[in-house]
Design an enzyme around this catalytic site. Structure first.
Site, PDB file in Angstrom:
ATOM      1  CD  GLN A 186      -2.986   0.545   2.337  1.00 17.88           C
ATOM      2  OE1 GLN A 186      -2.598   0.020   3.383  1.00 17.88           O
ATOM      3  NE2 GLN A 186      -4.237   0.856   2.133  1.00 17.88           N
TER       4      GLN A 186
ATOM      5  CB  SER B 283       0.340   0.810 -16.276  1.00 13.29           C
ATOM      6  OG  SER B 283      -0.988   0.923 -16.746  1.00 13.29           O
TER       7      SER B 283
ATOM      8  N   GLY C 145      -3.008  -3.150 -14.045  1.00 17.62           N
ATOM      9  CA  GLY C 145      -3.869  -3.794 -13.047  1.00 17.62           C
ATOM     10  C   GLY C 145      -3.388  -5.199 -12.736  1.00 17.62           C
TER      11      GLY C 145
ATOM     12  CE  LYS D 114       0.612   3.108 -13.403  1.00 15.14           C
ATOM     13  NZ  LYS D 114      -0.274   3.330 -12.321  1.00 15.14           N
TER      14      LYS D 114
ATOM     15  CG  HIS E  96      -0.232   5.414 -17.856  1.00 15.15           C
ATOM     16  ND1 HIS E  96      -1.191   4.953 -16.973  1.00 15.15           N
ATOM     17  CD2 HIS E  96      -0.287   4.570 -18.911  1.00 15.15           C
ATOM     18  CE1 HIS E  96      -1.795   3.890 -17.475  1.00 15.15           C
ATOM     19  NE2 HIS E  96      -1.253   3.632 -18.654  1.00 15.15           N
ATOM     20  CG  ASN E  97      -2.373   6.186 -13.351  1.00 12.41           C
ATOM     21  OD1 ASN E  97      -1.733   5.507 -14.149  1.00 12.41           O
ATOM     22  ND2 ASN E  97      -2.711   5.741 -12.161  1.00 12.41           N
TER      23      ASN E  97
ATOM     24  CD  GLU F 220      -6.042   4.449 -16.296  1.00 11.83           C
ATOM     25  OE1 GLU F 220      -4.864   4.047 -16.427  1.00 11.83           O
ATOM     26  OE2 GLU F 220      -6.741   4.155 -15.314  1.00 11.83           O
ATOM     27  CE1 TYR F 221      -7.358   8.950 -12.537  1.00  9.38           C
ATOM     28  CE2 TYR F 221      -8.949  10.625 -11.948  1.00  9.38           C
ATOM     29  CZ  TYR F 221      -8.116   9.596 -11.582  1.00  9.38           C
ATOM     30  OH  TYR F 221      -8.030   9.221 -10.266  1.00  9.38           O
TER      31      TYR F 221
ATOM     32  CE  LYS G  63      -7.735   2.075  -5.406  1.00  9.05           C
ATOM     33  NZ  LYS G  63      -7.089   0.785  -5.595  1.00  9.05           N
TER      34      LYS G  63
ATOM     35  NE  ARG H 149     -12.240   9.218 -13.158  1.00  9.44           N
ATOM     36  CZ  ARG H 149     -11.424   8.169 -13.071  1.00  9.44           C
ATOM     37  NH1 ARG H 149     -11.079   7.681 -11.900  1.00  9.44           N
ATOM     38  NH2 ARG H 149     -10.950   7.600 -14.161  1.00  9.44           N
TER      39      ARG H 149
HETATM   40  N1  LIG Z   1      -4.422  -2.647  -8.027  1.00  8.85           N
HETATM   41  C1  LIG Z   1      -3.942  -2.153  -9.151  1.00  8.85           C
HETATM   42  O1  LIG Z   1      -4.523  -2.255 -10.241  1.00  8.85           O
HETATM   43  C2  LIG Z   1      -2.601  -1.468  -9.136  1.00  8.85           C
HETATM   44  C3  LIG Z   1      -1.981  -1.117 -10.322  1.00  8.85           C
HETATM   45  C4  LIG Z   1      -0.717  -0.547 -10.280  1.00  8.85           C
HETATM   46  C5  LIG Z   1      -0.116  -0.307  -9.070  1.00  8.85           C
HETATM   47  N2  LIG Z   1      -0.750  -0.637  -7.905  1.00  8.85           N
HETATM   48  C6  LIG Z   1      -0.056  -0.395  -6.656  1.00  8.85           C
HETATM   49  O2  LIG Z   1       0.507  -1.617  -6.202  1.00  8.85           O
HETATM   50  C7  LIG Z   1       0.593  -1.606  -4.775  1.00  8.85           C
HETATM   51  C8  LIG Z   1      -0.035  -2.867  -4.229  1.00  8.85           C
HETATM   52  O3  LIG Z   1      -1.409  -2.883  -4.581  1.00  8.85           O
HETATM   53  P1  LIG Z   1      -2.398  -4.044  -4.102  1.00  8.85           P
HETATM   54  O4  LIG Z   1      -3.739  -3.663  -4.612  1.00  8.85           O
HETATM   55  O5  LIG Z   1      -1.828  -5.377  -4.460  1.00  8.85           O
HETATM   56  O6  LIG Z   1      -2.302  -3.994  -2.515  1.00  8.85           O
HETATM   57  P2  LIG Z   1      -2.819  -2.893  -1.450  1.00  8.85           P
HETATM   58  O7  LIG Z   1      -4.189  -3.263  -1.041  1.00  8.85           O
HETATM   59  O8  LIG Z   1      -2.567  -1.524  -1.952  1.00  8.85           O
HETATM   60  O9  LIG Z   1      -1.815  -3.179  -0.228  1.00  8.85           O
HETATM   61  C9  LIG Z   1      -1.866  -4.367   0.501  1.00  8.85           C
HETATM   62  C10 LIG Z   1      -0.468  -4.865   0.777  1.00  8.85           C
HETATM   63  O10 LIG Z   1       0.311  -3.860   1.464  1.00  8.85           O
HETATM   64  C11 LIG Z   1       0.843  -4.461   2.646  1.00  8.85           C
HETATM   65  N3  LIG Z   1       1.052  -3.434   3.659  1.00  8.85           N
HETATM   66  C12 LIG Z   1       0.212  -2.426   3.994  1.00  8.85           C
HETATM   67  N4  LIG Z   1       0.760  -1.663   4.966  1.00  8.85           N
HETATM   68  C13 LIG Z   1       1.964  -2.220   5.263  1.00  8.85           C
HETATM   69  C14 LIG Z   1       2.996  -1.899   6.173  1.00  8.85           C
HETATM   70  N5  LIG Z   1       2.885  -0.843   6.989  1.00  8.85           N
HETATM   71  N6  LIG Z   1       4.094  -2.677   6.208  1.00  8.85           N
HETATM   72  C15 LIG Z   1       4.212  -3.735   5.380  1.00  8.85           C
HETATM   73  N7  LIG Z   1       3.269  -4.082   4.471  1.00  8.85           N
HETATM   74  C16 LIG Z   1       2.157  -3.337   4.426  1.00  8.85           C
HETATM   75  C17 LIG Z   1      -0.180  -5.482   3.032  1.00  8.85           C
HETATM   76  O11 LIG Z   1       0.340  -6.396   3.946  1.00  8.85           O
HETATM   77  P3  LIG Z   1      -0.679  -7.281   4.857  1.00  8.85           P
HETATM   78  O12 LIG Z   1      -1.083  -8.436   4.014  1.00  8.85           O
HETATM   79  O13 LIG Z   1       0.170  -7.692   6.010  1.00  8.85           O
HETATM   80  O14 LIG Z   1      -1.817  -6.399   5.231  1.00  8.85           O
HETATM   81  C18 LIG Z   1      -0.487  -6.096   1.666  1.00  8.85           C
HETATM   82  O15 LIG Z   1       0.542  -6.949   1.244  1.00  8.85           O
HETATM   83  C19 LIG Z   1      -0.090  -0.306  -4.323  1.00  8.85           C
HETATM   84  O16 LIG Z   1       0.875   0.700  -4.106  1.00  8.85           O
HETATM   85  C20 LIG Z   1      -0.929   0.073  -5.509  1.00  8.85           C
HETATM   86  O17 LIG Z   1      -1.165   1.478  -5.571  1.00  8.85           O
HETATM   87  C21 LIG Z   1      -1.963  -1.226  -7.922  1.00  8.85           C
END
Ligand SMILES: NC(=O)c1ccc[n+]([C@@H]2O[C@H](COP(=O)([O-])OP(=O)(O)OC[C@H]3O[C@@H](n4cnc5c(N)ncnc54)[C@H](OP(=O)(O)O)[C@@H]3O)[C@@H](O)[C@H]2O)c1
Length: 485
Positions: free
Chosen positions: A79, A132, A134, A186, A189-190, A193-194, A264, A291
């Site tokens: 996160q 990028s 998802g 990036k 890019h987003n 995308e918007y 987001k 939005r």
């Molecule tokens: N979803 C998408 O389409 C997308 C696309 C591109 C980039 N991203 C980016 O990729 C990243 C991950 O996204 P996601 O959707 O897979 O997960 P997420 O819901 O953003 O984050 C959950 C993860 O973060 C860990 N976490 C949260 N706080 C923490 C801390 N203080 N110390 C250590 N670990 C911590 C969690 O561990 P626990 O399991 O222990 O809670 C879990 O592994 C984000 O930055 C997001 O913005 C996402």
């Protein structure tokens, strides 16, 4: 416990993005992947569900570091924000100079610059990387936008090329530039995308309300458009969404989804950064604000009590076909503006932060894996191949021809939207930006006059050098003055 290092890369954070990226890495020849997550459950699940990946499961940072061959390379997918900082602190504790920490989360580029400087001071490389595409992209092939040092790219390049999407034979990854350049690109890019999504939504709304066609019929129109110059992932999925029928009510799904768009924050970052840099990204701004408007039910509760236009221009029969073609052309022209503005912001960011960004390479790595992937990006790559320092992208010959072809339709659609009261903020602001670019003279001269009148801000003249002030409160004579912006 691991005894000898066996993994060439590790992933920290095993929620959907991290676990998919780890599986993608593990599926490529030559990679052995160490994995770690804050809470043990996710790691256990991943190891149990994907024995084929041959993951090296670790349960502490010390174990994680011990599992990695040198230079240790870790990709953080947690996160964004405090989570990222917490993981970096732990990795810095267990890593050594020359090792590489990659943040693949959606970090704000200024945070990345701060983190890069702090980590570099320890001798460890820090790379902010835009990812990028998802969840599916992470698993099958994302578009990757890494920043960071040249040294880290030597190790990272082959690993990232092995997992990136492939577009026309080329992996969708390039070393974008130093420190925060990857996250900056990036972010834009987003933002694009918007804008792209808002423009598509406006096109849908205009056709729906202008011609009375059903979502299913409009789905066919988008599917048809996807076979031409608008071909893109977003147009393709728009057709899919419009075609979907709600199982519970039998109505088009789009009619039962609450019309409040979420965000987001990367669109807002793109606009805030553009304001700081002083570059116009009006299409992205309109999309972000559209939005916001949608998500304020308390403001929108006035709907129905505000007067609207008397005109209800409906296009039917052959007129409807002409109208729809006009919408297609207006969409294409507005899209050219949005991309041109986005690339303008990247140029401005590169100049501000001293990044050497190859804009043609950026457009090529967006052709696969990412949400804005489109044929159209090849035209952008061609434009920068012809003129690498092109100031305004839309002035490239291909785009000028397209804008020439589209502009009458574009103007008709903006007029029609205004006359019938259909909101089309991104269409109309794109056209206004285009006309601003075309103008020989802008009313900015009057603004300078006003600024000089109330604040003695001075002005420059078109016919001689220097800075001037008119004595507005006295005899209204003009005198040379020291510039005061
Ligand atoms: N979803 C998408 O389409 C997308 C696309 C591109 C980039 N991203 C980016 O990729 C990243 C991950 O996204 P996601 O959707 O897979 O997960 P997420 O819901 O953003 O984050 C959950 C993860 O973060 C860990 N976490 C949260 N706080 C923490 C801390 N203080 N110390 C250590 N670990 C911590 C969690 O561990 P626990 O399991 O222990 O809670 C879990 O592994 C984000 O930055 C997001 O913005 C996402």
């Amino acid at each position: 416990m691991t005894s000898t290092p066996s993994a060439n890369v590790g992933v920290v954070g095993l929620a959907v993005m991290g676990s998919n990226l780890a599986r993608n890495l593990a599926s490529r020849e030559g990679n052995t992947v160490a994995v770690l997550n804050r809470s043990r459950g996710r790691t256990d699940d991943l190891l149990a569900e994907h024995p084929e990946a041959g993951f090296v499961g670790t349960f502490s940072y010390d174990e994680f570091a011990a599992a990695l061959t040198v230079p240790r390379t870790a990709i953080i997918m947690v996160q964004a924000g405090a989570g990222t900082d917490a993981v970096i602190d732990e990795l810095v504790r267990v890593f050594e100079p020359g090792d590489i920490i990659v943040d693949g989360g959606n970090a704000l580029f200024t945070d990345t610059r701060r983190r890069e400087a702090a980590v570099r001071a320890t001798g460890i490389n820090f790379v902010g990387m835009g990812v990028s595409g998802g969840e599916e992209g992470a698993l099958l092939g994302p578009s990757l936008m890494p920043g960071g040092s040249d040294e880290s790219w030597t190790t990272l390049g082959p690993i990232l090329r092995s997992i990136a999407a492939i577009a026309e034979g080329e992996p969708c990854v390039t070393h974008v530039g130093h420190d925060g350049a990857g996250h900056f690109v990036k972010m834009v890019h987003n933002g694009i995308e918007y804008a792209d999504m808002q423009l598509i939504a406006e096109a849908y709304d205009l056709i729906r309300r202008g011609t009375g066609k059903s979502p299913a019929e409009i789905a066919e129109i988008f599917a048809e458009w996807n076979r031409g110059e608008l071909e893109s992932y977003l147009i393709e999925i728009t057709a899919e969404v419009l075609r979907q029928v709600d199982a519970e009510t039998g109505r088009p799904l789009v009619d039962v989804i609450l019309d409040q768009a979420g965000a987001k924050g990367t669109g807002a970052w793109t606009v805030q950064t553009a304001l700081d840099l002083g570059v116009p990204v009006s299409g992205i701004a309109e999309a972000t604000f559209a939005r916001s408007l949608s998500s304020h039910p308390e403001q929108r509760s006035v709907s129905g009590s505000l007067p609207g236009p008397s005109a209800t221009v409906a296009a039917t029969g052959a007129d409807a076909d002409l109208f729809i073609e006009d919408v297609r052309l207006a969409l294409f022209a507005s899209k050219i503006v949005a991309y041109s503005q986005g690339f303008g912001e990247i140029r401005a960011g590169a100049a501000q932060y001293g990044w050497n960004i190859d804009l043609g390479a950026v457009s090529r790595i967006w052709r696969g894996g990412c949400i804005i992937r489109a044929q159209f990006l090849n035209r952008i790559a061609d434009a920068y191949a012809q003129t690498p320092d092109l100031t305004v992208l839309l002035t490239a010959p291909y785009f000028v021809e397209a804008l020439q072809r589209a502009q009458d339709a574009w103007r008709r659609i903006v007029q029609n939207a205004a006359a019938t009261g259909i909101p089309a903020p991104a269409f109309s602001s794109s056209l206004a930006y285009y006309d601003g670019l075309r103008a020989d003279r802008l009313p900015a001269a009057l603004i300078q006059g006003q600024r000089d009148f109330f604040g003695a801000h001075t002005y420059r003249r078109i016919d001689k050098d220097g800075t001037f002030h008119t004595n507005w409160s006295g005899d209204r004579t003009e005198a040379p003055a020291t510039s005061s912006h």
